[in-house]
Design a protein around this motif. Structure first.
Motif, PDB file in Angstrom:
ATOM      1  N   GLY A  62       0.783  -1.228   0.000  1.00 20.93           N
ATOM      2  CA  GLY A  62       0.000   0.000   0.000  1.00 20.93           C
ATOM      3  C   GLY A  62       0.817   1.281   0.000  1.00 20.93           C
ATOM      4  N   TRP A  63       2.047   1.213  -0.502  1.00 24.56           N
ATOM      5  CA  TRP A  63       2.892   2.413  -0.550  1.00 24.56           C
ATOM      6  C   TRP A  63       2.330   3.425  -1.542  1.00 24.56           C
ATOM      7  CZ3 TRP A  63       8.623   0.356  -0.767  1.00 24.56           C
ATOM      8  CH2 TRP A  63       8.907  -0.318   0.427  1.00 24.56           C
ATOM      9  N   PRO A  64       2.572   4.722  -1.319  1.00 25.13           N
ATOM     10  CA  PRO A  64       2.029   5.773  -2.189  1.00 25.13           C
ATOM     11  C   PRO A  64       2.889   5.996  -3.441  1.00 25.13           C
ATOM     12  CG  PRO A  64       3.242   6.769  -0.394  1.00 25.13           C
ATOM     13  CD  PRO A  64       3.249   5.273  -0.145  1.00 25.13           C
ATOM     14  N   ILE A  65       2.883   5.042  -4.354  1.00 23.97           N
ATOM     15  CA  ILE A  65       3.710   5.102  -5.566  1.00 23.97           C
ATOM     16  C   ILE A  65       3.142   6.137  -6.529  1.00 23.97           C
ATOM     17  CG2 ILE A  65       4.562   3.799  -7.554  1.00 23.97           C
ATOM     18  CD1 ILE A  65       3.865   1.258  -5.953  1.00 23.97           C
ATOM     19  N   THR A  66       4.022   6.944  -7.108  1.00 21.94           N
ATOM     20  CA  THR A  66       3.596   7.817  -8.203  1.00 21.94           C
ATOM     21  C   THR A  66       4.138   7.318  -9.529  1.00 21.94           C
ATOM     22  OG1 THR A  66       5.448   9.346  -7.920  1.00 21.94           O
ATOM     23  CG2 THR A  66       3.416   9.843  -6.719  1.00 21.94           C
ATOM     24  N   ARG A  67       5.316   6.697  -9.513  1.00 26.50           N
ATOM     25  CA  ARG A  67       5.869   6.128 -10.754  1.00 26.50           C
ATOM     26  C   ARG A  67       7.130   5.334 -10.474  1.00 26.50           C
ATOM     27  NH1 ARG A  67       6.697  10.666 -14.797  1.00 26.50           N
ATOM     28  NH2 ARG A  67       4.626  11.016 -14.081  1.00 26.50           N
ATOM     29  N   ILE A  68       7.462   4.474 -11.431  1.00 28.91           N
ATOM     30  CA  ILE A  68       8.758   3.794 -11.468  1.00 28.91           C
ATOM     31  C   ILE A  68       9.320   4.061 -12.850  1.00 28.91           C
ATOM     32  CG2 ILE A  68       9.978   1.584 -11.488  1.00 28.91           C
ATOM     33  CD1 ILE A  68       8.175   0.590  -9.359  1.00 28.91           C
ATOM     34  N   VAL A  69      10.530   4.570 -12.884  1.00 30.33           N
ATOM     35  CA  VAL A  69      11.161   4.941 -14.147  1.00 30.33           C
ATOM     36  C   VAL A  69      12.590   4.424 -14.179  1.00 30.33           C
ATOM     37  CG1 VAL A  69       9.743   7.013 -14.427  1.00 30.33           C
ATOM     38  CG2 VAL A  69      11.948   7.176 -13.271  1.00 30.33           C
ATOM     39  N   LYS A  70      13.166   4.397 -15.370  1.00 30.25           N
ATOM     40  CA  LYS A  70      14.599   4.153 -15.520  1.00 30.25           C
ATOM     41  C   LYS A  70      15.240   5.477 -15.868  1.00 30.25           C
ATOM     42  CE  LYS A  70      16.385  -0.265 -16.145  1.00 30.25           C
ATOM     43  NZ  LYS A  70      16.937  -1.283 -16.988  1.00 30.25           N
ATOM     44  N   GLU A  71      16.330   5.791 -15.183  1.00 29.91           N
ATOM     45  CA  GLU A  71      17.022   7.053 -15.414  1.00 29.91           C
ATOM     46  C   GLU A  71      18.473   6.809 -15.780  1.00 29.91           C
ATOM     47  OE1 GLU A  71      16.680   9.643 -12.027  1.00 29.91           O
ATOM     48  OE2 GLU A  71      14.552   9.985 -12.368  1.00 29.91           O
ATOM     49  N   TRP A  72      18.969   7.652 -16.663  1.00 28.82           N
ATOM     50  CA  TRP A  72      20.382   7.675 -17.038  1.00 28.82           C
ATOM     51  C   TRP A  72      20.917   9.039 -16.623  1.00 28.82           C
ATOM     52  CZ3 TRP A  72      16.625   5.250 -19.635  1.00 28.82           C
ATOM     53  CH2 TRP A  72      16.860   3.987 -20.155  1.00 28.82           C
ATOM     54  N   ALA A  73      22.003   9.064 -15.894  1.00 21.78           N
ATOM     55  CA  ALA A  73      22.611  10.338 -15.512  1.00 21.78           C
ATOM     56  C   ALA A  73      23.769  10.642 -16.458  1.00 21.78           C
ATOM     57  CB  ALA A  73      23.121  10.262 -14.074  1.00 21.78           C
ATOM     58  N   PHE A  74      24.031  11.917 -16.631  1.00 24.33           N
ATOM     59  CA  PHE A  74      25.163  12.358 -17.438  1.00 24.33           C
ATOM     60  C   PHE A  74      26.171  13.058 -16.544  1.00 24.33           C
ATOM     61  CE2 PHE A  74      22.019  11.764 -20.673  1.00 24.33           C
ATOM     62  CZ  PHE A  74      22.748  11.399 -21.796  1.00 24.33           C
ATOM     63  N   PHE A  75      27.435  12.749 -16.744  1.00 27.54           N
ATOM     64  CA  PHE A  75      28.546  13.424 -16.082  1.00 27.54           C
ATOM     65  C   PHE A  75      29.455  13.931 -17.189  1.00 27.54           C
ATOM     66  CE2 PHE A  75      27.009  10.373 -12.954  1.00 27.54           C
ATOM     67  CZ  PHE A  75      26.808  11.213 -11.861  1.00 27.54           C
ATOM     68  N   GLY A  76      29.339  15.219 -17.492  1.00 23.79           N
ATOM     69  CA  GLY A  76      30.060  15.745 -18.646  1.00 23.79           C
ATOM     70  C   GLY A  76      29.485  15.119 -19.898  1.00 23.79           C
ATOM     71  N   ASP A  77      30.338  14.481 -20.683  1.00 23.77           N
ATOM     72  CA  ASP A  77      29.894  13.818 -21.911  1.00 23.77           C
ATOM     73  C   ASP A  77      29.588  12.338 -21.707  1.00 23.77           C
ATOM     74  OD1 ASP A  77      30.134  16.149 -23.362  1.00 23.77           O
ATOM     75  OD2 ASP A  77      32.212  15.751 -23.927  1.00 23.77           O
ATOM     76  N   ASP A  78      29.758  11.842 -20.485  1.00 22.30           N
ATOM     77  CA  ASP A  78      29.565  10.422 -20.213  1.00 22.30           C
ATOM     78  C   ASP A  78      28.173  10.150 -19.655  1.00 22.30           C
ATOM     79  OD1 ASP A  78      32.168   9.756 -20.986  1.00 22.30           O
ATOM     80  OD2 ASP A  78      32.952  10.188 -18.985  1.00 22.30           O
ATOM     81  N   ILE A  79      27.584   9.043 -20.105  1.00 24.41           N
ATOM     82  CA  ILE A  79      26.288   8.609 -19.597  1.00 24.41           C
ATOM     83  C   ILE A  79      26.524   7.416 -18.664  1.00 24.41           C
ATOM     84  CG2 ILE A  79      25.868   7.049 -21.547  1.00 24.41           C
ATOM     85  CD1 ILE A  79      22.882   7.870 -21.329  1.00 24.41           C
TER      86      ILE A  79
END
Length: 100
Positions: A62-79
């Motif tokens: 019963g947790w209050p979920i709004t979404r589950i997504v996959k994220e990629w972070a960028f550090f400079g030009d690197d993903i």
């Protein structure tokens, strides 16, 4: 899966439940003023089906979920390698903490 980092007290019970279910959590925040994001979230690693598995755990509790997504972070030009992110409604209610 354990870290030396002190977790925000309102997100800690949620993280502990996921870890008890074998989820590899990597980052979390309870959200709100003075925090890294406006709303609460837990980032975790896993294969393609891990997001659905975590959604099932969270929904069953019963947790209050709004979404589950996959994220990629960028550090400079690197993903980075993508990570799953479970996003929850703010403010967080006390977590239901049934263990496996």
């Amino acid at each position: 899966m354990a870290t030396d980092t002190v977790l925000d007290p309102n997100i800690l019970p949620y993280v502990e439940v996921l870890r008890a279910h074998g989820v590899e959590t990597i980052e979390s925040c309870q959200g709100g003023p003075g925090h890294s994001r406006a709303g609460p979230y837990i980032s975790f690693r896993g294969p393609p089906g891990e997001g659905l598995r975590v959604a099932g755990i969270a929904q069953n509790l019963g947790w209050p979920i709004t979404r589950i997504v996959k994220e990629w972070a960028f550090f400079g030009d690197d993903i980075t390698t993508p990570v799953w992110v479970l996003k929850l409604r703010h403010p967080l209610p006390p977590a239901k903490t049934a263990r496996p």
